[in-house]
Scaffold this active site. Structure first.
Site, PDB file in Angstrom:
ATOM      1  N   HIS A 142      47.148  44.296  42.227  1.00 56.86           N
ATOM      2  CA  HIS A 142      47.455  43.734  43.538  1.00 56.86           C
ATOM      3  C   HIS A 142      47.589  42.218  43.497  1.00 56.86           C
ATOM      4  O   HIS A 142      48.339  41.638  44.279  1.00 56.86           O
ATOM      5  CB  HIS A 142      46.353  44.087  44.545  1.00 56.86           C
ATOM      6  N   HIS A 175      48.231  34.485  45.528  1.00 56.79           N
ATOM      7  CA  HIS A 175      49.292  35.208  46.228  1.00 56.79           C
ATOM      8  C   HIS A 175      50.568  34.399  46.077  1.00 56.79           C
ATOM      9  O   HIS A 175      50.589  33.202  46.416  1.00 56.79           O
ATOM     10  CB  HIS A 175      48.936  35.398  47.703  1.00 56.79           C
ATOM     11  N   THR A 289      41.942  39.562  53.518  1.00 51.17           N
ATOM     12  CA  THR A 289      43.369  39.838  53.725  1.00 51.17           C
ATOM     13  C   THR A 289      43.824  41.064  52.953  1.00 51.17           C
ATOM     14  O   THR A 289      45.018  41.364  52.923  1.00 51.17           O
ATOM     15  CB  THR A 289      44.222  38.631  53.316  1.00 51.17           C
TER      16      THR A 289
END
Length: 348
Positions: A142, A175, A289
């Protein structure tokens, strides 16, 4: 520079460490560390706590947040929901907390954000002068995650939005976007940055990150936005470049590489604002998140953006996610603020 005595005295008593101010580099106390892990055992070089009685791994002490995904069952991702995978719009079908009213990330509107000074100045300290940390860099399918090995350097946070609580750095996550103009989770005036780095701290009184994430005051996250540039390697952040240089070792999901003493990460150079007496930031109460989206987070978004080169972004985009696609665009869309208080500690 001013040392914030009250906060530091609390850190001395609670952590029992030789502490260095990341703002001044000076020693705060000469007391040697007495208790680091919050459990009976030692930490091996990968950051996993090993029981001194049985030699077995003690669950949930690695710094990773454990979710309730079951092998072979539905999982979550960042794209559109498909067979066996839930996208962000459907995370609430797997994790009830993801449907909460205090979710993150959010859009921040700088000009409309009111000024509010914290009762105590934010102070970040380390058990070494440069904020050096070792640990394990992992592609978890992820995100890219760096899990701190407490034996190889510890970083602590107190004051500011954290107020009187004391927090320990657990992990750093990244991210990034598949294109240069997107990637961050938080946005300013609805405009994303190219990447966002999140430094995840857990409240010391809860002993570890997995205990902390379910507590209202369990987690504080310092977020830093990155803007891309197309310059030469000469201008790259050398500490970020050191991290990026290890990415080819974790191309596949589930792969990891240990960053030992010689590969330590110097946080004072990775995020120069951490050396300031009074770093500027936005803050609000929100959530993780990623699933399970616990609403246990005090967010601190630094005002100052850092730079990331197109070449460095390209290295992140070479990684593979759980579905075999590029490990990029791994950001959750912004969530409604629902009239939450969002403040900043600066006037301009």
């Amino acid at each position: 520079m001013k040392i914030y005595v009250n906060i530091m005295n609390n850190l001395k008593a609670l952590f029992g460490l030789t502490l260095f101010s990341l703002a001044t580099g000076s020693i705060i106390t000469n007391k040697i560390a007495a208790e680091i892990t919050g459990s009976s055992g030692s930490i091996n070089k990968t950051g996993v706590v090993i029981s001194s009685n049985t030699g077995s791994i003690i669950p949930n002490k690695t710094g990773s947040i454990v979710t309730s995904e079951v092998a072979g069952g539905p999982t979550w991702g960042y794209g559109v929901s498909g067979t066996g995978v839930y996208g962000p719009d459907d995370w609430g079908k797997m994790y009830e907390k993801c449907k909460g009213s205090n979710q993150s990330p959010i859009v921040i509107f700088p000009q409309a954000t009111p000024y509010k000074i914290a009762s105590k100045p934010m102070a970040m300290e380390s058990d070494n002068a440069l904020g050096l940390v070792t640990g394990v860099l992992t592609n978890n399918g992820h995100t890219v995650q760096f899990t701190v090995n407490a034996k190889g350097g510890m970083v602590f946070l107190a004051g500011g939005p954290a107020d009187s609580a004391n927090y320990i750095l657990s992990t750093i996550q990244f991210h990034v976007g598949c294109t240069d103009g997107s990637g961050s989770e938080h946005t300013l005036n609805a405009i994303p940055a190219s990447a966002e780095m999140q430094m995840i701290f857990y409240n010391k009184k809860y002993k570890n990150i997995n205990n902390a994430v379910i507590k209202p005051d369990g987690v504080t996250i310092i977020a830093v936005l990155f803007d891309y540039y197309g310059g030469y390697t000469l201008y790259e952040n050398p500490t970020l470049e050191r991290l990026v240089s290890f990415l080819p070792n974790i191309t596949k999901p589930g792969s990891s590489v240990t960053l030992d003493y010689d590969e330590r990460i110097e946080l004072t150079k990775l995020v120069p604002d951490l050396t300031q007496d009074y770093p500027y930031y936005y803050t609000y109460r929100g959530s993780l998140t990623t699933p399970p989206c616990y609403e246990s987070v005090t967010w601190i978004l630094l005002k100052t953006h850092l730079s990331i080169s197109i070449q460095q972004l390209g290295q992140f985009r070479q990684l593979q996610g759980n579905d075999g696609s590029q490990l990029c665009d791994n950001f959750r869309p912004t969530q409604p603020s629902n009239n939450r208080e969002v403040t900043k500690n600066f006037l301009n």
